[in-house]
Enzyme design. Structure first.
Site, short mmCIF file in Angstrom:
data_model
loop_
_atom_site.label_atom_id
_atom_site.label_comp_id
_atom_site.label_asym_id
_atom_site.label_seq_id
_atom_site.Cartn_x
_atom_site.Cartn_y
_atom_site.Cartn_z
N ARG A 137 0.82 -1.21 0.00
CA ARG A 137 0.00 0.00 0.00
C ARG A 137 0.86 1.26 0.00
O ARG A 137 0.49 2.27 -0.59
CB ARG A 137 -0.92 -0.03 1.23
CG ARG A 137 -1.88 1.11 1.29
CD ARG A 137 -2.92 0.92 2.37
NE ARG A 137 -2.34 0.88 3.71
CZ ARG A 137 -3.06 0.78 4.83
NH1 ARG A 137 -4.36 0.67 4.74
NH2 ARG A 137 -2.48 0.76 6.00
N TYR A 138 1.98 1.22 0.70
CA TYR A 138 2.89 2.37 0.74
C TYR A 138 4.05 2.09 -0.21
O TYR A 138 4.40 0.92 -0.44
CB TYR A 138 3.43 2.56 2.16
CG TYR A 138 2.35 2.83 3.19
CD1 TYR A 138 1.80 4.10 3.32
CD2 TYR A 138 1.89 1.82 4.03
CE1 TYR A 138 0.82 4.35 4.27
CE2 TYR A 138 0.92 2.06 4.98
CZ TYR A 138 0.38 3.33 5.10
OH TYR A 138 -0.59 3.58 6.04
N ARG A 141 7.38 -0.12 1.33
CA ARG A 141 7.27 -1.18 2.32
C ARG A 141 6.05 -2.07 2.04
O ARG A 141 5.08 -1.62 1.42
CB ARG A 141 7.20 -0.61 3.73
CG ARG A 141 6.16 0.46 3.93
CD ARG A 141 6.61 1.40 5.06
NE ARG A 141 5.61 2.38 5.42
CZ ARG A 141 5.47 3.55 4.81
NH1 ARG A 141 6.23 3.88 3.78
NH2 ARG A 141 4.55 4.41 5.20
N CYS A 150 -3.98 -16.55 15.54
CA CYS A 150 -3.43 -15.74 16.64
C CYS A 150 -3.55 -16.56 17.92
O CYS A 150 -4.33 -17.52 17.98
CB CYS A 150 -4.24 -14.45 16.81
SG CYS A 150 -4.27 -13.45 15.32
N CYS A 154 -8.77 -10.70 19.24
CA CYS A 154 -9.22 -9.39 19.73
C CYS A 154 -10.55 -9.07 19.03
O CYS A 154 -10.63 -9.16 17.80
CB CYS A 154 -8.22 -8.31 19.37
SG CYS A 154 -6.51 -8.77 19.73
N CYS A 157 -10.64 -6.74 15.89
CA CYS A 157 -9.53 -6.96 14.94
C CYS A 157 -9.86 -6.45 13.54
O CYS A 157 -10.88 -6.81 12.94
CB CYS A 157 -9.21 -8.45 14.86
SG CYS A 157 -7.91 -8.77 13.65
N ARG A 159 -8.41 -7.30 10.93
CA ARG A 159 -8.34 -8.41 9.95
C ARG A 159 -9.26 -9.55 10.35
O ARG A 159 -8.98 -10.71 10.07
CB ARG A 159 -6.90 -8.91 9.83
CG ARG A 159 -6.08 -8.00 9.03
CD ARG A 159 -4.72 -8.49 8.62
NE ARG A 159 -3.98 -7.28 8.39
CZ ARG A 159 -2.91 -6.92 9.08
NH1 ARG A 159 -2.40 -7.73 9.98
NH2 ARG A 159 -2.34 -5.77 8.85
N ASP A 318 -10.69 0.97 13.82
CA ASP A 318 -11.15 0.90 12.43
C ASP A 318 -12.64 0.60 12.37
O ASP A 318 -13.21 0.05 13.31
CB ASP A 318 -10.37 -0.18 11.67
CG ASP A 318 -8.93 0.22 11.45
OD1 ASP A 318 -8.67 1.42 11.24
OD2 ASP A 318 -8.05 -0.67 11.47
N ASP A 355 -6.59 5.17 10.43
CA ASP A 355 -6.29 4.49 9.18
C ASP A 355 -7.45 4.84 8.25
O ASP A 355 -8.58 4.40 8.47
CB ASP A 355 -6.19 2.97 9.40
CG ASP A 355 -4.96 2.40 8.74
OD1 ASP A 355 -4.63 2.85 7.62
OD2 ASP A 355 -4.32 1.52 9.34
N LYS A 362 -2.37 5.69 7.08
CA LYS A 362 -2.49 6.29 8.41
C LYS A 362 -2.43 7.82 8.31
O LYS A 362 -1.52 8.36 7.72
CB LYS A 362 -1.35 5.81 9.32
CG LYS A 362 -1.41 4.34 9.59
CD LYS A 362 -0.22 3.90 10.43
CE LYS A 362 -0.17 2.39 10.50
NZ LYS A 362 0.17 1.77 9.20
S1 SF4 Z 1 -5.53 -7.59 16.44
FE1 SF4 Z 1 -6.22 -9.27 15.09
S2 SF4 Z 1 -4.35 -10.03 14.14
FE2 SF4 Z 1 -3.74 -8.87 15.97
S3 SF4 Z 1 -3.67 -10.39 17.61
FE3 SF4 Z 1 -5.66 -9.46 17.68
S4 SF4 Z 1 -6.94 -10.86 16.49
FE4 SF4 Z 1 -4.83 -11.30 15.95
#
Ligand code: SF4
Length: 412
Positions: A137-138, A141, A150, A154, A157, A159, A318, A355, A362
């Site tokens: 995207r940038y 990088r 994971c 979270c 998240c 993603r 997000d 973001d 960002k």
């Molecule tokens: S934010 Fe998403 S990718 Fe990062 S540890 Fe938590 S669940 Fe996993």
């Protein structure tokens, strides 16, 4: 050299009485697992194997689970899986429905409420992905996604479309393709390994991947993005650290949101990484009932420095589908930043960013310290609200000349 102790900071405000207890280090303890041997408890693979992954397990361990949480946990495995390591579970206060640790990992039924502006891919990663598992995207990088797993998940998240594979995203990174793309793009000087969590790879697999990336002459800089130091500090073994230090310059971005996550176990794990010469930065997300309070935020940031970690980014949450119950207003975020800058060590102050939805990258969000700026002078407000003038240099032109007419911005 300027120092950042001036002017004198003065007396700690009344909030200081709340600050110190938040900064104390405690062990997560053993909780329900007090009969487990120390060798098992300290083994990261044991922790992964014994994660809490079903609503029934969760309810058995935490009879105070609310109906909203139980309903959320029942639906979680169709959206973003439920998984909590025993170590991290011990940080939850079962008697506090608004416990900041609980908010982060226990699903709620509100995750099924979505608004029109929420998205499954709020950062537009999929549309910037030239080969599977790589986001470019940038200009200089790339983001290299190594896994969709994971140690724990979270609830906010970014993603969540991908991690845990609860929605059948079918993520299959092709390391050969990802590495070939980087090798063919000499402008890529910085590779961030993330996921999912790259530290879930075995030492051997990670070493092989880092070695292949290091062998590309134009890759100057490697980064790992990992939540493992806080979800599973047992993974930060001396052997892992000895392996990682072969690949310098290698930085690591860790992820912690609340001072209670910084236990003695986490402090020791971060110390091992720092002793291996790995510069550590922290990324936090601004979350309701977690860190949307200036005193809590300050305690967390100061405690990170005590763990040898520089607070790097504070993200506005997000627009991920089903996250409204965790989002805090940008106004509140700016208020918190205003209470940090000048009120604590500059090293402790992260950059607050949004973001930009859809893949704009960002965008830094700062309180307004430049009140006006013309060819002759800059008018500034300091952290105490006092006004100062700085004469503009002879070649100075205003950074942002006032527009001749106000135009409606074009939304992307
Ligand atoms: S934010 Fe998403 S990718 Fe990062 S540890 Fe938590 S669940 Fe996993």
């Amino acid at each position: 050299m300027k120092d950042d102790n001036s002017p004198a900071s003065g007396e700690e405000p009344p909030s200081g009485r709340r600050l110190q207890p938040l900064k104390e280090f405690h062990s997560a303890g053993r909780g329900f697992w007090r009969d487990v041997s120390a060798a098992d408890w300290d083994d990261w693979r044991w922790q992964l194997k014994h994660r809490i992954t079903t609503p029934e397990q969760l309810q058995r361990l935490m009879p105070t689970l609310t109906p909203e949480e139980f309903a959320g946990a029942k639906l979680a495995n169709h959206k973003l899986a439920l998984a909590i390591t025993p170590y991290f579970f011990n940080l939850i206060d079962p008697l506090d429905e608004q416990c900041p640790i609980r908010q982060q990992v226990i699903p709620r039924i509100e995750e099924t409420h979505t608004a029109a502006w929420e998205m499954s891919d709020p950062c537009g990663e999929d549309s910037h992905s030239p080969v599977p598992g790589l986001v470019h995207r940038y200009p200089d990088r790339v983001l290299f996604l190594v896994t969709d797993r994971c140690a724990a998940y979270c609830r906010y998240c970014t993603r969540s479309r991908l991690v845990s594979n609860a929605t059948g995203y079918d993520f299959h990174p092709e390391f050969d393709q990802q590495i070939a793309y980087i090798a063919q793009h000499p402008e890529v000087r910085d590779v961030l390994l993330s996921g999912g969590d790259p530290l879930l790879l075995s030492d051997d697999k990670l070493e092989s991947l880092l070695g292949r990336l290091r062998a590309i002459p134009h890759v100057e800089f490697l980064r790992l993005g990992s939540r493992i130091p806080t979800f599973l500090p047992q993974r930060i073994t001396p052997a892992l650290c000895a392996m990682l230090k072969k690949f310098h310059p290698l930085f690591m971005s860790v992820h912690s949101n609340h001072p209670r996550e910084l236990t003695t176990e986490v402090r020791d794990a971060l110390g091992r990484l720092a002793d291996a010469g790995i510069p550590l930065g922290n990324q936090s997300v601004l979350l309701k009932h977690v860190n949307d309070d200036a005193t809590v935020m300050k305690a967390h940031l100061q405690k990170l420095l005590m763990c040898r970690v520089k607070p790097y980014y504070l993200y506005q949450c997000d627009l991920i589908s089903g996250s409204a119950h965790l989002r805090v207003s940008v106004r509140k975020g700016i208020e918190i930043m205003t209470e940090l800058r000048g009120h604590t060590t500059g090293y402790a102050v992260p950059q607050y960013v949004i973001d930009a939805p859809g893949g704009g990258g960002k965008v830094p969000i700062n309180p307004d310290y430049v009140l006006s700026h013309n060819a002759d002078r800059v008018v500034l407000r300091n952290y105490e609200g006092k006004i100062f003038e700085y004469p503009e240099a002879a070649d100075g032109t205003p950074l942002s000349p006032p527009p001749k007419k106000i135009e409606e911005p074009e939304l992307v």
